[in-house]
Design a protein around this motif. Structure first.
Motif, PDB file in Angstrom:
ATOM      1  N   ALA A 177       0.830  -1.204   0.000  1.00 21.51           N
ATOM      2  CA  ALA A 177       0.000   0.000   0.000  1.00 21.51           C
ATOM      3  C   ALA A 177       0.863   1.253   0.000  1.00 21.51           C
ATOM      4  O   ALA A 177       0.539   2.251  -0.658  1.00 21.51           O
ATOM      5  N   GLN A 178       1.973   1.224   0.715  1.00 17.81           N
ATOM      6  CA  GLN A 178       2.891   2.365   0.730  1.00 17.81           C
ATOM      7  C   GLN A 178       3.529   2.569  -0.637  1.00 17.81           C
ATOM      8  O   GLN A 178       3.740   3.705  -1.072  1.00 17.81           O
ATOM      9  N   ASP A 179       3.818   1.480  -1.331  1.00 15.08           N
ATOM     10  CA  ASP A 179       4.304   1.592  -2.711  1.00 15.08           C
ATOM     11  C   ASP A 179       3.307   2.382  -3.551  1.00 15.08           C
ATOM     12  O   ASP A 179       3.682   3.252  -4.337  1.00 15.08           O
ATOM     13  N   GLY A 180       2.036   2.063  -3.394  1.00  8.67           N
ATOM     14  CA  GLY A 180       1.002   2.748  -4.158  1.00  8.67           C
ATOM     15  C   GLY A 180       0.956   4.230  -3.861  1.00  8.67           C
ATOM     16  O   GLY A 180       0.778   5.059  -4.766  1.00  8.67           O
ATOM     17  N   ALA A 181       1.125   4.601  -2.599  1.00  9.15           N
ATOM     18  CA  ALA A 181       1.134   6.013  -2.228  1.00  9.15           C
ATOM     19  C   ALA A 181       2.315   6.734  -2.873  1.00  9.15           C
ATOM     20  O   ALA A 181       2.184   7.881  -3.333  1.00  9.15           O
ATOM     21  N   GLN A 182       3.449   6.073  -2.934  1.00 12.21           N
ATOM     22  CA  GLN A 182       4.625   6.694  -3.546  1.00 12.21           C
ATOM     23  C   GLN A 182       4.465   6.847  -5.054  1.00 12.21           C
ATOM     24  O   GLN A 182       4.883   7.856  -5.635  1.00 12.21           O
ATOM     25  N   VAL A 183       3.882   5.861  -5.684  1.00  7.62           N
ATOM     26  CA  VAL A 183       3.646   5.971  -7.127  1.00  7.62           C
ATOM     27  C   VAL A 183       2.682   7.115  -7.414  1.00  7.62           C
ATOM     28  O   VAL A 183       2.885   7.913  -8.338  1.00  7.62           O
ATOM     29  N   LEU A 184       1.629   7.224  -6.620  1.00  5.19           N
ATOM     30  CA  LEU A 184       0.666   8.307  -6.818  1.00  5.19           C
ATOM     31  C   LEU A 184       1.331   9.666  -6.600  1.00  5.19           C
ATOM     32  O   LEU A 184       1.057  10.632  -7.331  1.00  5.19           O
ATOM     33  N   ALA A 185       2.204   9.764  -5.617  1.00  5.26           N
ATOM     34  CA  ALA A 185       2.912  11.016  -5.373  1.00  5.26           C
ATOM     35  C   ALA A 185       3.814  11.373  -6.550  1.00  5.26           C
ATOM     36  O   ALA A 185       3.912  12.550  -6.940  1.00  5.26           O
ATOM     37  N   ALA A 191      -4.431  15.524 -11.767  1.00  4.60           N
ATOM     38  CA  ALA A 191      -4.317  14.237 -12.452  1.00  4.60           C
ATOM     39  C   ALA A 191      -4.377  13.087 -11.451  1.00  4.60           C
ATOM     40  O   ALA A 191      -5.052  12.071 -11.678  1.00  4.60           O
ATOM     41  N   ALA A 192      -3.670  13.226 -10.320  1.00  5.98           N
ATOM     42  CA  ALA A 192      -3.700  12.181  -9.293  1.00  5.98           C
ATOM     43  C   ALA A 192      -5.088  12.041  -8.700  1.00  5.98           C
ATOM     44  O   ALA A 192      -5.579  10.921  -8.467  1.00  5.98           O
ATOM     45  N   ASP A 193      -5.751  13.163  -8.454  1.00  3.76           N
ATOM     46  CA  ASP A 193      -7.100  13.111  -7.892  1.00  3.76           C
ATOM     47  C   ASP A 193      -8.066  12.404  -8.843  1.00  3.76           C
ATOM     48  O   ASP A 193      -8.971  11.679  -8.389  1.00  3.76           O
ATOM     49  N   ARG A 194      -7.885  12.604 -10.118  1.00  3.85           N
ATOM     50  CA  ARG A 194      -8.783  11.950 -11.079  1.00  3.85           C
ATOM     51  C   ARG A 194      -8.580  10.438 -11.095  1.00  3.85           C
ATOM     52  O   ARG A 194      -9.537   9.685 -11.308  1.00  3.85           O
ATOM     53  N   LEU A 195      -7.378   9.988 -10.852  1.00  6.01           N
ATOM     54  CA  LEU A 195      -7.179   8.538 -10.716  1.00  6.01           C
ATOM     55  C   LEU A 195      -7.943   8.008  -9.514  1.00  6.01           C
ATOM     56  O   LEU A 195      -8.592   6.945  -9.584  1.00  6.01           O
ATOM     57  N   PHE A 199       3.310  10.487  -9.630  1.00  2.53           N
ATOM     58  CA  PHE A 199       2.412  10.874 -10.715  1.00  2.53           C
ATOM     59  C   PHE A 199       1.955  12.319 -10.531  1.00  2.53           C
ATOM     60  O   PHE A 199       1.919  13.103 -11.494  1.00  2.53           O
ATOM     61  N   ALA A 200       1.626  12.688  -9.289  1.00  4.72           N
ATOM     62  CA  ALA A 200       1.211  14.063  -9.000  1.00  4.72           C
ATOM     63  C   ALA A 200       2.353  15.043  -9.247  1.00  4.72           C
ATOM     64  O   ALA A 200       2.140  16.144  -9.769  1.00  4.72           O
ATOM     65  N   ALA A 201       3.571  14.666  -8.883  1.00  5.45           N
ATOM     66  CA  ALA A 201       4.721  15.542  -9.096  1.00  5.45           C
ATOM     67  C   ALA A 201       4.980  15.762 -10.580  1.00  5.45           C
ATOM     68  O   ALA A 201       5.413  16.851 -10.992  1.00  5.45           O
ATOM     69  N   GLU A 202       4.710  14.740 -11.379  1.00  4.90           N
ATOM     70  CA  GLU A 202       4.963  14.826 -12.827  1.00  4.90           C
ATOM     71  C   GLU A 202       3.846  15.549 -13.566  1.00  4.90           C
ATOM     72  O   GLU A 202       4.112  16.354 -14.469  1.00  4.90           O
ATOM     73  N   TYR A 203       2.602  15.280 -13.187  1.00 10.41           N
ATOM     74  CA  TYR A 203       1.465  15.757 -13.980  1.00 10.41           C
ATOM     75  C   TYR A 203       0.503  16.660 -13.221  1.00 10.41           C
ATOM     76  O   TYR A 203      -0.449  17.174 -13.813  1.00 10.41           O
ATOM     77  N   GLY A 204       0.710  16.843 -11.915  1.00 10.40           N
ATOM     78  CA  GLY A 204      -0.137  17.732 -11.138  1.00 10.40           C
ATOM     79  C   GLY A 204      -1.120  16.989 -10.254  1.00 10.40           C
ATOM     80  O   GLY A 204      -1.500  15.842 -10.519  1.00 10.40           O
ATOM     81  N   GLY A 205      -1.542  17.657  -9.191  1.00  8.44           N
ATOM     82  CA  GLY A 205      -2.457  17.051  -8.233  1.00  8.44           C
ATOM     83  C   GLY A 205      -3.803  16.712  -8.823  1.00  8.44           C
ATOM     84  O   GLY A 205      -4.436  15.727  -8.402  1.00  8.44           O
TER      85      GLY A 205
END
Length: 229
Positions: free
Chosen positions: A195-203, A213-217, A205-211
């Motif tokens: 689950a922590q891996d998932g949080a890091q991947v989402l972070a 984009a992450a919220d829409r996932l 993604f947000a750093a690359e494409y913006g918050g």
């Protein structure tokens, strides 16, 4: 509003690969490939459900017509993405130039991850659609080769199948499906660490494409992605 494209999709799987490689839990490579296969088989399964709903046999003609994705104009403009199709000995051969997944993995210095991802993806989509079909990935662009070569074995002679009006899903959907497939599988295998891996991947993604984009996932968190509706 951000437009999700092939590169967003490739970035997510590449982030999962990089994170698992760097954390290096036991069996991480097998888990990565299992997640790719699970994602792809579910996608192929949805394609098959629509074809069965419409009374179509699960052959390669229906497989192509019921494909859930279409290349984006942005990918064609940025990478010159295009596909050339030819009949070769009863097979349908497709040469793909300017592959966005290859470009993204290489841009992130993760060619070995791209090779692992591509080795399973399309073969597994076809298996999820109909395990009796034989799909081969004969070549990828990694290693400096000019094109990817896909073979739909015995796909000729082809019949014409009209695509369904509800067949194509946008890349926001595909990105969310991939993200949650990896999250659910890694959490099943490693619990809180997954689950922590998932949080890091989402972070990432947000750093690359913006918050946004992450919220829409995250809006897709309750979607099963297994059945059409």
């Amino acid at each position: 509003m951000i437009e999700f494209t092939e590169r967003h999709h490739a970035f997510l799987s590449a982030c999962w690969y990089r994170l698992l490689r760097d954390r290096a839990p036991a069996g991480w490579e097998a888990v990565f490939r299992a997640a790719v296969r699970r994602y792809a088989e579910e996608r192929g399964g949805r394609m098959a459900q629509r074809a069965l709903r419409d009374g179509q046999p699960l052959d390669f003609a229906a497989y192509r017509a019921y494909s859930e994705w279409r290349g984006t104009a942005r990918s064609r403009a940025e990478l010159g993405t295009r596909t050339e199709t030819a009949v070769e000995g009863g097979d349908l051969a497709q040469r793909v130039y300017g592959c966005p997944w290859c470009a993204q993995y290489q841009a992130m210095g993760l060619e070995e991850g791209g090779i692992a991802y591509c080795a399973d993806l399309d073969v597994s989509i076809a298996r999820g659609f109909n395990p009796a079909l034989r799909y081969e990935l004969a070549q990828t662009q990694y290693g400096g080769r000019g094109f990817c070569l896909h073979r739909q074995c015995g796909a000729q002679p082809a019949r014409e199948v009209p695509p369904p009006p509800d067949g194509v899903r946008d890349f926001e959907y595909h990105c969310a499906h991939l993200y949650f497939t990896f999250l659910r599988l890694t959490t099943a295998v490693w619990g809180a660490a997954g689950a922590q891996d998932g949080a890091q991947v989402l972070a990432a993604f947000a750093a690359e494409y913006g918050g946004e984009a992450a919220d829409r996932l995250l809006r897709w968190r309750d979607e099963s992605f297994i059945y059409i509706r």
